[in-house]
Scaffold this motif. Structure first.
Motif, short mmCIF file in Angstrom:
data_model
loop_
_atom_site.label_atom_id
_atom_site.label_comp_id
_atom_site.label_asym_id
_atom_site.label_seq_id
_atom_site.Cartn_x
_atom_site.Cartn_y
_atom_site.Cartn_z
N LYS A 1 0.81 -1.21 0.00
CA LYS A 1 0.00 0.00 0.00
C LYS A 1 0.85 1.27 0.00
N ASN A 2 2.01 1.22 0.64
CA ASN A 2 2.88 2.38 0.77
C ASN A 2 4.26 2.05 0.21
N GLU B 1 -1.43 3.18 -2.29
CA GLU B 1 -2.13 4.34 -1.72
C GLU B 1 -1.22 5.53 -1.49
N ASN B 2 0.03 5.29 -1.11
CA ASN B 2 0.95 6.38 -0.80
C ASN B 2 2.33 6.12 -1.38
N THR C 1 6.26 7.79 -1.36
CA THR C 1 7.23 8.76 -0.87
C THR C 1 8.49 8.65 -1.72
N ASN D 1 -0.06 11.14 -7.04
CA ASN D 1 0.20 11.93 -5.83
C ASN D 1 1.36 11.31 -5.07
N TYR D 2 2.29 12.13 -4.65
CA TYR D 2 3.45 11.63 -3.91
C TYR D 2 4.02 12.74 -3.05
N THR D 3 4.82 12.32 -2.08
CA THR D 3 5.56 13.24 -1.24
C THR D 3 7.04 13.13 -1.59
N LYS E 1 6.07 1.24 8.07
CA LYS E 1 5.14 2.09 7.31
C LYS E 1 5.06 1.69 5.85
N TYR E 2 6.20 1.27 5.28
CA TYR E 2 6.26 0.96 3.85
C TYR E 2 6.40 -0.54 3.61
#
Length: 280
Positions: A159-160, A188-189, A191, A218-220, A242-243
């Motif tokens: 997901k990340n 979903e996310n 980075t 979308n990304y950071t 987290k990832y």
């Protein structure tokens, strides 16, 4: 984008995790997954047979070779049948294949540029001895013409994702690949990590603008400063809960420079506590 998903199966824990990822991607991408077992011919070479005969107390080892070959062949078939059973139970589109040869070479030869090749970081031989020089997973990552995913000993739904981006050709390829791959598997996310030797507004802006051309999600975007190997490892380890995946370009340096300075790809591949997807 992906034609087939090929998974190396050798009976080790990480290879069964690789199998879980292969089945997972097969269902997400609606692509066939192929479980592959390679009987390593180096296990049938005379020095190894001599050592095995000595360890077992045999004075004559000549008759061991055909028997060992038969045992290894049957073992491979059993592993592949177990993979096929697991795949069918989970709803994957699977097939199996077995061959004799050097493991990394055979896996690479079976893969086409449009495939995804998945192997475990630690193979079955690591359990009893550093029998052969080098790492099968690293040899596959270096030689393969297709993307290679190196798995750890734990499966996690993805997901990340972390994308390592330095603006060079291989990292651009990684961004392009992730742009499509992330949509298809439901990431979903994202980075993006860029590592510079020191803060530089000009370089940071250049990388930001460059990335916009290749990653339309979308990304950071985060910047770290220092040595790429150390900073990437530090970030991955600190955020391992987290990832679920690191995506990066594979072997962007020349072999000569790698010998002198080392390879960021190899370093992260071996140090990362989460799977790494390497893009050529």
């Amino acid at each position: 984008m992906i034609n087939r998903i090929l998974v190396g199966i050798d009976g080790s824990k990480s290879s069964w995790v690789a199998a879980d990822y292969g089945i997972y991607f097969s269902k997400k991408l609606k692509r066939p997954v192929v479980g592959i077992h390679i009987v390593d011919i180096r296990l049938l070479e005379t020095p190894f047979i001599e050592d095995l005969a000595g360890a077992l107390g045999f004075s004559v080892y000549a008759d061991l070779t055909p028997k060992l070959k038969e045992i290894l062949d049957e073992r491979g078939k059993a592993l592949l049948n177990e993979f096929a059973k697991k795949c069918r139970e989970k709803g994957g589109d699977c097939s199996i294949a077995q061959a004799f040869g050097i493991v990394a070479n055979e896996l690479v030869d079976m893969a086409d540029p449009e495939d995804l090749l998945i192997v475990g970081k630690t193979g079955i031989h690591n359990k009893f001895a550093p029998l052969f020089l080098g790492s099968t997973s690293e040899a596959v990552a270096r030689k393969a013409k297709c993307p290679v995913m190196i798995t750890t000993d734990k499966f996690q739904e993805i997901k990340n994702v972390i994308l390592a981006f330095d603006g060079r050709e291989k990292s651009i390829h990684a961004a392009q690949y992730l742009d499509k791959f992330a949509k298809e598997i439901g990431v979903e996310n994202i980075t993006v990590i860029s590592v510079l030797e020191e803060p530089s507004p000009e370089k940071e802006e250049h990388l930001k603008e460059l990335l916009k051309n290749y990653l339309n999600l979308n990304y950071t975007h985060t910047f770290q400063y220092g040595y790429p190997d150390e900073k990437l490892e530090e970030y991955i380890v600190e955020n391992k809960d987290k990832y679920q995946l690191v995506v990066m370009g594979a072997y962007g340096e020349s072999r000569i420079k790698e010998l002198i300075l080392g390879s960021t790809t190899s370093f992260i591949m071996h140090k990362s506590p989460i799977p790494v997807l390497l893009i050529k």
